[in-house]
Design a protein around this motif. Structure first.
Motif, short mmCIF file in Angstrom:
data_model
loop_
_atom_site.label_atom_id
_atom_site.label_comp_id
_atom_site.label_asym_id
_atom_site.label_seq_id
_atom_site.Cartn_x
_atom_site.Cartn_y
_atom_site.Cartn_z
N VAL A 168 4.08 47.61 76.17
CA VAL A 168 3.42 48.80 75.63
C VAL A 168 4.45 49.81 75.13
O VAL A 168 4.33 50.33 74.02
CB VAL A 168 2.52 49.45 76.72
CG1 VAL A 168 1.96 50.78 76.21
CG2 VAL A 168 1.38 48.51 77.09
N ASP A 169 5.46 50.08 75.94
CA ASP A 169 6.47 51.08 75.59
C ASP A 169 7.24 50.70 74.33
O ASP A 169 7.56 51.56 73.50
CB ASP A 169 7.46 51.27 76.75
CG ASP A 169 6.82 51.94 77.96
OD1 ASP A 169 5.72 52.50 77.80
OD2 ASP A 169 7.40 51.88 79.05
N GLN A 170 7.55 49.40 74.19
CA GLN A 170 8.35 48.94 73.05
C GLN A 170 7.49 48.38 71.92
O GLN A 170 8.03 47.89 70.92
CB GLN A 170 9.36 47.90 73.52
CG GLN A 170 10.35 48.44 74.55
CD GLN A 170 11.36 47.40 74.99
OE1 GLN A 170 11.52 46.34 74.38
NE2 GLN A 170 12.10 47.70 76.06
N ASN A 171 6.17 48.42 72.12
CA ASN A 171 5.24 47.91 71.11
C ASN A 171 5.62 46.48 70.69
O ASN A 171 5.70 46.15 69.50
CB ASN A 171 5.24 48.83 69.88
CG ASN A 171 4.05 48.58 68.96
OD1 ASN A 171 3.01 48.09 69.41
ND2 ASN A 171 4.20 48.89 67.69
N LYS A 212 5.62 45.11 85.25
CA LYS A 212 6.82 45.63 84.60
C LYS A 212 6.91 45.15 83.16
O LYS A 212 7.25 45.92 82.24
CB LYS A 212 8.06 45.20 85.39
CG LYS A 212 9.36 45.75 84.86
CD LYS A 212 10.53 45.32 85.74
CE LYS A 212 11.86 45.86 85.20
NZ LYS A 212 13.00 45.43 86.07
N LYS A 215 4.29 46.92 80.94
CA LYS A 215 4.72 48.28 80.60
C LYS A 215 5.76 48.24 79.49
O LYS A 215 5.74 49.06 78.56
CB LYS A 215 5.30 48.98 81.83
CG LYS A 215 5.68 50.45 81.60
CD LYS A 215 6.17 51.10 82.87
CE LYS A 215 6.42 52.59 82.67
NZ LYS A 215 7.35 52.88 81.57
N ARG A 216 6.66 47.28 79.58
CA ARG A 216 7.69 47.13 78.54
C ARG A 216 7.04 46.78 77.20
O ARG A 216 7.46 47.29 76.15
CB ARG A 216 8.69 46.04 78.95
CG ARG A 216 9.80 45.81 77.94
CD ARG A 216 10.81 44.80 78.47
NE ARG A 216 11.82 44.49 77.47
CZ ARG A 216 12.80 43.60 77.65
NH1 ARG A 216 12.89 42.95 78.81
NH2 ARG A 216 13.68 43.36 76.70
N ASP A 240 -4.35 49.42 74.92
CA ASP A 240 -2.90 49.50 74.81
C ASP A 240 -2.28 48.10 74.74
O ASP A 240 -1.20 47.93 74.17
CB ASP A 240 -2.31 50.26 76.01
CG ASP A 240 -2.78 51.71 76.05
OD1 ASP A 240 -3.04 52.26 74.96
OD2 ASP A 240 -2.91 52.26 77.15
#
Length: 295
Positions: free
Chosen positions: A210-213, A204, A207-208, A184
């Motif tokens: 990954v979430d926002q690519n 944090k 995660k950002r 990821d």
């Protein structure tokens, strides 16, 4: 345990790197059919994740045609028919998956250090490790063989910064390690995230990403912004420190040649001194100023 008459593997790690290719010029070794139940996995194997689909395909092939290339084993005690796997873990695993009873193998005499070095170097040469597995392989070489980063770099034909960058990954929080192993996060993204000064924000930020690519370039910009904000907050906080604390920090910074922070605790008169360092060499330099030797 039955023996087959065949040509032997070429000697040395180079032969192992080439998928344990058979060397027709050397007939001093023989391939033996060894019981799979008598073999234990290599404890120094750096690879922790295996492509299950690939193993299943290999297992199907083994069911039909057998194992063409023998694995490499060592026998710790010649009096006991127990073996340790040196090279050929995929064939070993796939053979077990195919419910085979035996596997063709060559048994060699080697020390723990030789076994560990071959296992690590073989996998590194094949370049199919995850970034964390590669980092752990370098750490294993350093720990087990008492090598420095520079010596590992020379042994593997890499640059020292290359080795250092991978070793830094071992300090990542577990959630980020899992994301990196799962694919990821890329190596470049993980390295960029490590540049964040506020280590409490690492997970944090990952995660950002990954979430926002987020791309590496976008992450670099974001880390720079967050670090700039952290510096401003630090300066604002330092302005509230007593004059004698700020003066002590200034003198310590001059002595050690790096930023030094004195943090006071709520308990009157107590606190801590933080001296950051940027590399192993920088740490050694600071320790030398304190008359502390790592030798």
């Amino acid at each position: 345990m039955a023996k087959r008459k065949t040509s032997a593997l070429g000697r040395g790690i180079e032969a192992l790197f080439e998928e344990n290719s058979v060397d027709e010029s050397n007939a001093s070794e023989s391939v033996q059919d060894v019981s799979l139940s008598a073999i234990r996995a290599n404890p120094y194997q750096p690879r922790r994740t295996f492509d299950q689909a690939g193993l299943k395909e290999l297992a199907d092939s083994i069911k039909k045609s057998g194992v063409f290339q023998p694995i490499i084993l060592r026998q710790p005690d010649p009096q006991v028919e127990r073996y340790e796997l040196v090279a050929g873990e995929r064939r070993f695993r796939a053979s077990k998956l195919a419910k085979q009873k035996t596997i063709p193998a060559i048994v060699r005499v080697m020390s723990d250090e030789q076994m560990m070095e071959i296992a690590v170097l073989e996998n590194l040469q094949r370049e199919d490790l995850t970034p964390l597995e590669e980092a752990q392989a370098y750490q294993t070489l350093m720990t087990k063989l008492s090598l420095t980063q520079a010596q590992v770099a020379t042994k593997l034909g890499k640059s020292r910064p290359y080795i250092a960058n991978y070793l830094r990954l071992l300090g990542l929080p577990e959630p980020i390690k899992k994301a990196l192993n799962a694919g990821d996060l890329s190596m470049g993204q993980a390295r960029t995230i490590l540049g964040l000064k506020d280590k409490r924000q690492l997970t944090k930020l990952a995660k950002r990403a990954v979430d926002q690519n987020l791309t590496v370039r976008q992450l670099e910009k974001l880390v720079a912004e967050m670090n700039g904000t952290a510096v401003k907050k630090s300066r604002h906080k330092s302005q509230r420190k007593p004059v004698y604390i700020r003066e002590a920090e200034s003198q310590l910074q001059s002595k050690f040649g790096t930023k030094v922070a004195l943090a006071q605790s709520r308990k009157k008169g107590s606190g801590k001194i933080e001296i950051p360092y940027s590399s192993t060499d920088d740490l050694t330099r600071i320790l030398e100023l304190l008359n502390i030797s790592l030798d």
